[in-house]
Design an enzyme around this catalytic site. Structure first.
Site, short mmCIF file in Angstrom:
data_model
loop_
_atom_site.label_atom_id
_atom_site.label_comp_id
_atom_site.label_asym_id
_atom_site.label_seq_id
_atom_site.Cartn_x
_atom_site.Cartn_y
_atom_site.Cartn_z
N HIS A 307 0.85 -1.19 0.00
CA HIS A 307 0.00 0.00 0.00
C HIS A 307 0.88 1.23 0.00
O HIS A 307 1.94 1.23 0.61
CB HIS A 307 -0.91 0.01 1.24
CG HIS A 307 -2.07 0.94 1.08
ND1 HIS A 307 -1.99 2.28 1.35
CD2 HIS A 307 -3.33 0.71 0.64
CE1 HIS A 307 -3.16 2.83 1.09
NE2 HIS A 307 -3.98 1.92 0.65
N ASP A 365 -8.02 -5.06 -0.18
CA ASP A 365 -8.55 -5.67 -1.39
C ASP A 365 -8.28 -7.16 -1.47
O ASP A 365 -8.98 -7.89 -2.17
CB ASP A 365 -7.99 -4.97 -2.63
CG ASP A 365 -8.63 -3.62 -2.81
OD1 ASP A 365 -9.79 -3.50 -2.41
OD2 ASP A 365 -7.98 -2.71 -3.31
N1 CMC Z 1 4.43 -7.35 -5.10
C1 CMC Z 1 5.78 -7.38 -5.22
N2 CMC Z 1 6.57 -6.31 -4.98
C2 CMC Z 1 5.97 -5.17 -4.62
C3 CMC Z 1 4.57 -5.06 -4.48
C4 CMC Z 1 3.79 -6.20 -4.73
N3 CMC Z 1 2.46 -6.17 -4.61
N4 CMC Z 1 4.24 -3.80 -4.11
C5 CMC Z 1 5.39 -3.13 -4.02
N5 CMC Z 1 6.44 -3.95 -4.32
C6 CMC Z 1 7.87 -3.59 -4.25
C7 CMC Z 1 8.27 -2.71 -5.42
O1 CMC Z 1 8.76 -3.48 -6.50
C8 CMC Z 1 9.32 -1.85 -4.80
O2 CMC Z 1 10.53 -2.58 -4.72
P1 CMC Z 1 11.97 -1.79 -4.70
O3 CMC Z 1 11.99 -0.97 -3.46
O4 CMC Z 1 12.97 -2.89 -4.70
O5 CMC Z 1 11.99 -0.95 -5.93
C9 CMC Z 1 8.85 -1.66 -3.35
O6 CMC Z 1 8.02 -2.81 -3.08
C10 CMC Z 1 8.02 -0.39 -3.16
O7 CMC Z 1 7.04 -0.34 -4.19
P2 CMC Z 1 6.40 1.02 -4.76
O8 CMC Z 1 5.74 0.75 -6.06
O9 CMC Z 1 7.42 2.10 -4.71
O10 CMC Z 1 5.33 1.30 -3.66
P3 CMC Z 1 4.14 2.30 -3.81
O11 CMC Z 1 3.86 2.78 -2.44
O12 CMC Z 1 4.38 3.31 -4.86
O13 CMC Z 1 2.96 1.35 -4.39
C11 CMC Z 1 1.08 -0.07 -4.51
C12 CMC Z 1 1.89 0.92 -3.65
C13 CMC Z 1 -0.23 -0.37 -3.80
C14 CMC Z 1 0.75 0.60 -5.88
C15 CMC Z 1 1.91 -1.36 -4.74
O14 CMC Z 1 2.24 -1.94 -3.49
C16 CMC Z 1 1.18 -2.37 -5.63
O15 CMC Z 1 1.28 -2.26 -6.86
N6 CMC Z 1 0.45 -3.35 -5.01
C17 CMC Z 1 -0.33 -4.30 -5.77
C18 CMC Z 1 -1.64 -3.65 -6.20
C19 CMC Z 1 -2.62 -3.48 -5.03
O16 CMC Z 1 -2.85 -4.42 -4.27
N7 CMC Z 1 -3.20 -2.28 -4.94
C20 CMC Z 1 -4.25 -2.00 -3.95
C21 CMC Z 1 -3.89 -0.95 -2.98
S1 CMC Z 1 -5.06 -0.91 -1.63
C22 CMC Z 1 -6.50 -0.32 -2.34
C23 CMC Z 1 -6.63 1.17 -2.32
O17 CMC Z 1 -6.53 1.78 -1.22
O18 CMC Z 1 -6.84 1.73 -3.41
#
Ligand code: CMC
Length: 426
Positions: A307, A365
């Site tokens: 998240h 989710d």
């Molecule tokens: N699976 C594998 N690796 C992940 C995941 C995941 N689901 N989420 C983040 N990472 C890794 C990412 O590759 C990165 O690695 P590194 O530091 O080595 O580059 C690190 O964790 C941080 O990721 P980020 O993309 O910078 O984190 P963010 O805060 O920008 O993204 C997120 C948050 C929700 C978009 C992401 O965790 C994701 O894509 N999750 C899967 C989709 C999901 O479940 N979304 C629902 C969110 S809750 C509903 C809502 O409130 O809308």
């Protein structure tokens, strides 16, 4: 405003720039950077990771501590002790309703739950296989056409009726979207049913038959609505605020929020979770799926994990997990193969160093997808249900913004394209 100031020194500028700091009730205070433009700079914050885009009194999140408060009340308490319409009243008005206020509010929402025939007909014009979010978005935008002339966004009473219409009609529209995909007749709202039971009846009921909704499932659905009701300045809510800041019709602004919610990084994740579980297919394939998620070059992520704000745990996920267990037990589905995959995946991810070190916990989710699957809601409808619950949050933020002074949202950019050049002469 606090007495504290931030001081910014920039190479090439003699004086330090003094920036006021404003106090928050809880959470980080904010530094007012608006004067920076006078000095020839913009701030740079892609993804708005550290930008407070507005002042708000509605919802507070502490992502490190796993805290979510609506008007000060913890989500865990609201999920267990409140119901969705009471939570709506709280979000809209700032206080919990008295019994009389609750009764009046519920009656107004019911009174405004019937959808205009022209919008019902619009839903019927879509191809049956259209994605439900595409239809919902268009149907809510179409409400702007119905109510455009009578809306005065500067008038509190007019805005209140807009709230009743949105909260009243979003379950009716969502159910219509489902019925249309099935080629079944629409079911009219039933004033004798509670909010969630009415939605379930309009979705799964049959024309001409008496409602027959399980109380456990209705309670679980009500809880899903509460847990999705608001989440401060996320992508869709920020979209509604930005869209609304131009003074546009509120139904159009909410339609913009629905479009944003659809994406798999936001509300579309619940649908992506189920697609991922189906793709995994069996417990033996989980290890390779986790390995793929850890491999950056694969571009694959574990849907339902991680998240943007919660870097400890998602407090909504805790309650949702409990509800998930209750619903599966009630339906006798504890051993359903897809759910066994979900449980094993959750366990592995919670023990794996990659997910622990990056603080990637199952989010709301992950569990809501499993519950909705168990209840028999088709995967493509999951995000529609998120939108249904979130409508009150979008409206509350729009209403908070237009109730006071506000400016049209207009972010700036760091331009890195070509410098000025002349069009070639022929
Ligand atoms: N699976 C594998 N690796 C992940 C995941 C995941 N689901 N989420 C983040 N990472 C890794 C990412 O590759 C990165 O690695 P590194 O530091 O080595 O580059 C690190 O964790 C941080 O990721 P980020 O993309 O910078 O984190 P963010 O805060 O920008 O993204 C997120 C948050 C929700 C978009 C992401 O965790 C994701 O894509 N999750 C899967 C989709 C999901 O479940 N979304 C629902 C969110 S809750 C509903 C809502 O409130 O809308």
């Amino acid at each position: 405003m606090t007495d504290k100031k931030a001081h910014l020194s920039i190479d090439g500028i003699d004086k330090t720039i003094e920036l006021p700091i404003y106090a928050s009730t809880i959470g980080p205070d904010v530094i007012d950077v608006t004067s920076i433009t006078k000095h020839g700079f913009f701030t740079f914050d892609p993804g708005f990771m550290s930008t407070a885009s507005c002042e708000s009194k509605i919802t507070f999140i502490d992502g490190d501590e796993g805290v979510l408060l609506h008007r000060g009340y913890p989500i865990e308490q609201l999920a267990v002790s409140s119901d969705y319409l009471e939570t709506c009243y709280l979000l809209l008005n700032g206080e919990l309703p008295t019994p009389a206020q609750k009764e009046e509010f519920t009656a107004e929402v019911k009174k405004h739950s019937t959808v205009d025939a022209s919008v019902a007909n619009l839903v019927k014009t879509f191809k049956r296989e259209s994605h439900p979010m595409a239809i919902l978005c268009s149907a809510v935008a179409a409400l702007a056409a119905i109510y455009n002339d009578e809306i005065d966004i500067t008038n509190a009473e007019s805005r209140k009726i807009t709230a009743y219409r949105l909260i009243g009609q979003i379950p009716t529209l969502s159910a219509m979207v489902y019925k249309h995909s099935k080629g079944e007749e629409f079911i009219a709202p039933d004033d004798n049913l509670d909010y969630a039971a009415n939605f379930l009846n309009m979705t799964f009921g049959k024309a001409g038959q008496a409602p027959n909704v399980s109380q456990t499932i209705a309670k679980a659905m009500d809880r899903i609505f509460i847990l999705h009701a608001d989440h401060e300045q996320n992508a869709s809510t920020s979209t509604v605020r930005l869209s609304g800041s131009s003074g546009t019709n509120p139904f159009a602004a909410i339609a913009a929020g629905i479009s944003t919610l659809w994406g798999p990084a936001h509300g579309g994740a619940n649908e992506a979770v189920l697609n991922m579980l189906e793709e995994i297919g069996s417990v033996e394939n989980i290890e390779s799926c986790v390995a793929r998620a850890k491999d950056k070059t694969s571009g694959f992520r574990l849907m339902g994990f991680g998240h943007r704000v919660y870097k400890n745990f998602d407090p909504r996920a805790k309650v949702m997990k409990q509800t998930c267990d209750e619903v599966l037990a009630e339906l006798g589905l504890e051993n359903e193969p897809l759910l066994a995959i979900a449980k094993r995946l959750e366990q592995i991810a919670l023990e794996d160093e990659y997910f622990i070190s990056k603080k990637l916990y199952p989010n709301v989710d992950f569990y809501s997808g499993i519950i909705m699957k168990a209840v028999g809601i088709p995967t493509e409808m999951f995000t529609v249900i998120f939108a249904l619950g979130r409508t009150v949050g979008w409206y509350s933020h729009w209403n908070e913004m237009v109730s006071g002074p506000y400016k049209i949202g207009r972010p700036r950019q760091q331009y890195t394209g070509s410098p000025k050049r002349d069009y070639p002469t022929k």
